[in-house]
Design an enzyme around this catalytic site. Structure first.
Site, PDB file in Angstrom:
ATOM      1  N   GLU A 160       0.816  -1.225   0.000  1.00  0.00           N
ATOM      2  CA  GLU A 160       0.000   0.000   0.000  1.00  0.00           C
ATOM      3  C   GLU A 160       0.850   1.276   0.000  1.00  0.00           C
ATOM      4  O   GLU A 160       0.830   2.055   0.951  1.00  0.00           O
ATOM      5  CB  GLU A 160      -0.914  -0.001   1.228  1.00  0.00           C
ATOM      6  CG  GLU A 160      -1.888  -1.147   1.217  1.00  0.00           C
ATOM      7  CD  GLU A 160      -2.915  -1.091   2.353  1.00  0.00           C
ATOM      8  OE1 GLU A 160      -4.016  -1.566   2.160  1.00  0.00           O
ATOM      9  OE2 GLU A 160      -2.585  -0.565   3.430  1.00  0.00           O
TER      10      GLU A 160
ATOM     11  N   GLU B 236      -6.009  -7.873  -1.012  1.00  0.00           N
ATOM     12  CA  GLU B 236      -6.576  -7.731   0.334  1.00  0.00           C
ATOM     13  C   GLU B 236      -8.042  -7.376   0.200  1.00  0.00           C
ATOM     14  O   GLU B 236      -8.388  -6.437  -0.524  1.00  0.00           O
ATOM     15  CB  GLU B 236      -5.901  -6.619   1.145  1.00  0.00           C
ATOM     16  CG  GLU B 236      -4.579  -7.001   1.726  1.00  0.00           C
ATOM     17  CD  GLU B 236      -4.014  -5.945   2.680  1.00  0.00           C
ATOM     18  OE1 GLU B 236      -4.799  -5.275   3.391  1.00  0.00           O
ATOM     19  OE2 GLU B 236      -2.780  -5.796   2.715  1.00  0.00           O
TER      20      GLU B 236
HETATM   21  C1  BG6 Z   1      -4.252  -2.856   5.215  1.00  0.00           C
HETATM   22  C2  BG6 Z   1      -2.912  -3.407   5.626  1.00  0.00           C
HETATM   23  O1  BG6 Z   1      -4.117  -1.510   5.098  1.00  0.00           O
HETATM   24  O2  BG6 Z   1      -5.327  -3.040   6.102  1.00  0.00           O
HETATM   25  C3  BG6 Z   1      -2.963  -4.594   6.555  1.00  0.00           C
HETATM   26  O3  BG6 Z   1      -2.145  -3.735   4.492  1.00  0.00           O
HETATM   27  C4  BG6 Z   1      -4.066  -4.383   7.582  1.00  0.00           C
HETATM   28  O4  BG6 Z   1      -1.715  -4.782   7.146  1.00  0.00           O
HETATM   29  C5  BG6 Z   1      -5.396  -4.220   6.876  1.00  0.00           C
HETATM   30  O5  BG6 Z   1      -4.119  -5.393   8.529  1.00  0.00           O
HETATM   31  C6  BG6 Z   1      -6.582  -4.118   7.792  1.00  0.00           C
HETATM   32  O6  BG6 Z   1      -6.395  -3.132   8.737  1.00  0.00           O
HETATM   33  P1  BG6 Z   1      -6.571  -3.449  10.294  1.00  0.00           P
HETATM   34  O7  BG6 Z   1      -6.257  -2.187  10.997  1.00  0.00           O
HETATM   35  O8  BG6 Z   1      -7.953  -3.932  10.487  1.00  0.00           O
HETATM   36  O9  BG6 Z   1      -5.576  -4.532  10.604  1.00  0.00           O
END
Ligand code: BG6
Length: 458
Positions: free
Chosen positions: A181, A375
């Site tokens: 990201e 993701e």
């Molecule tokens: C993304 C990241 O921005 O969001 C991850 O690449 C992260 O590392 C994911 O875990 C979800 O965010 P959070 O704060 O719920 O873990």
């Protein structure tokens, strides 16, 4: 009309990062990384935005130190994921496990061996490997020595690290992402780039100079990865989510466009190979001079990416500063305007399955390169029943809706390599350090205070 079928070779899979799963934070020669000084809960947000202070604070609990102890459980975890039928596994390599201080003369053999074993385990089950070279965990020693990625010398250290891992894992790792990201640098500069400045000291000039270093590092990584293994593929990665104008008022539409430029800036360079004209104009307007070294522009031009990877949790919404849009929305480090048409998760993140389809079209229209969703997922508080089950119908509904829209976009012509769900096994939250905010298909017995047996449940 013939029904659209997802191609056989489509890469269904799961994604994690080293810093949120491995633990073993000082084992077998690993050095500290940016996240290893971060606590959990409310103090974490404070620490992420005031890292210089966090560095000198002693907290009761550091979630990354043990995480889910993937370092010692990976064989069992990969076996379970293989039983689910995943075809690709995304993880990251912890830079400070390979070079404990980031700039050591020799690589740490035990660290290298760990990833050999992990990758061999995946390959044994026929699982392809997708690796993020740096996922929010710059070695702490480099942050202390150079103040993070704002210093060009960090690029040289990264280059050496990249050469080492690409040489070592050629033929094993098929897909590489240099930086997780990359646009997050604008929103969480400590996590994204190890920057310690805050408030007025964190100027746009510093952020964009840092961005330039990461863009150069990314181009170098693409060059090195291809030199070492011509069969591999390199992607950039955007924290994505279409930005809707709050209303059709032209000022709101312009606000959305400006927000988009801020995000696209990074992958525009990585995908097209040059700084976009809107960025150059913005630099002139704001009197920001980016220091480039000789050869940088050529390097960027000659080492663009093969595919566009992105994370998608939600769309966002933007309004003109003096507009009438009210409430702010929570989200993945982005503070947008609340979209009144969307539901939210228990953590206040807005949910917009159709937004995934829109995002896919916008990215594909813009770049005409294959996309890869690496993701997507729902952070929720799961409970384990007395007979060891997790009834996460809400998560099934979330994925079902997103996969339906994703498939629709593919049927409408968007080329998509695969879909890896975030946190396929429970991990610690990046934003809050909580265990309670779970994303996984595999439940890990551990709570927010770090207590639990670490037992895994399907
Ligand atoms: C993304 C990241 O921005 O969001 C991850 O690449 C992260 O590392 C994911 O875990 C979800 O965010 P959070 O704060 O719920 O873990």
């Amino acid at each position: 009309m013939a029904e659209y079928k997802i191609p056989e070779q489509f890469l269904w899979g799961g994604a994690i990062s080293a810093n949120q799963t491995e633990g073993a934070f000082l084992e077998d020669g690993k050095g500290m990384s940016a996240v290893d000084i971060l606590p959990a809960g409310k103090a974490r947000a404070q620490a992420i935005f005031h890292p210089a202070e966090a560095m000198h604070t002693v907290y009761d609990y550091y979630p990354s130190h043990e995480a889910i102890d993937f370092y010692h459980h990976y064989k069992e975890d990969i076996k379970m994921l293989a039983e689910m039928g995943i075809k690709v596994f995304r993880t990251s390599i912890s830079w400070s496990r390979i070079f404990p201080n980031g700039d050591d003369t020799c690589a740490n053999e035990k660290g290298l061996q760990f990833y050999d074993d992990l990758f061999d385990t995946c390959l044994k089950y026929g699982i392809e490997i997708l690796v993020t070279m740096n996922h929010f965990d710059t070695p702490l020693a480099l942050i202390k020595k150079y103040g993070g990625w704002k210093d060009r010398r960090v690029v040289l250290c990264f280059e050496k690290y990249v050469r080492t891992i690409c040489k070592r894992y050629k033929g094993k790792v098929k897909y590489w992402i240099p930086l997780n990201e990359i646009n997050m640098l604008m929103h969480v500069p400590y996590l994204g780039a190890g920057l310690l400045e805050e408030g007025d000291a964190l100027t746009e000039k510093i952020k964009y100079q840092t961005a330039h270093h990461q863009l150069v590092a990314s181009a170098l990584a693409a060059k090195i990865a291809r030199e070492e293994d011509p069969g591999c593929k390199i992607g950039c990665m955007l924290a994505a989510g279409s930005i809707y104008p709050y209303s059709c008022k032209p000022d709101d539409v312009l606000a959305a466009l400006e927000n988009e430029h801020e995000s696209y800036f990074f992958i525009d360079v990585q995908s097209r190979g040059y700084y976009p004209s809107y960025a150059k104009a913005m630099f002139r307007r704001k009197d920001i001079e980016i220091h480039m070294e000789r050869g940088d522009e050529l390097l960027l031009r000659e080492n663009t990416v093969d595919f566009i990877a992105f994370s998608y949790y939600s769309s966002r919404c933007a309004a003109a500063a003096d507009g009438d849009a009210g409430e702010k929305a929570e989200g993945n480090a982005f503070l947008g305007v609340k979209n009144p048409y969307l539901e939210t998760s228990d953590w206040g993140w807005q949910i917009d399955a159709k937004g995934l389809r829109i995002t896919m079209h916008q990215l594909y229209d813009r770049y005409q390169k294959p996309l890869f969703i690496i993701e997507n997922g729902l952070g929720a508080a799961d409970t384990l029943t007395d007979d060891g089950k997790i009834e996460d119908d809400y998560r099934i509904a979330y994925h079902e809706a997103h996969i339906r829209e994703m498939t629709q976009a593919m049927s409408e012509g968007v080329e998509l390599l695969g879909y890896t769900t975030w946190g396929c096994i429970d991990l610690i939250s990046s934003g809050s350090g909580e265990m309670k905010k779970r994303y996984g298909f595999i439940y890990v017995d551990k709570d927010n205070d770090g207590k639990g047996t670490l037992k895994r449940y399907k």
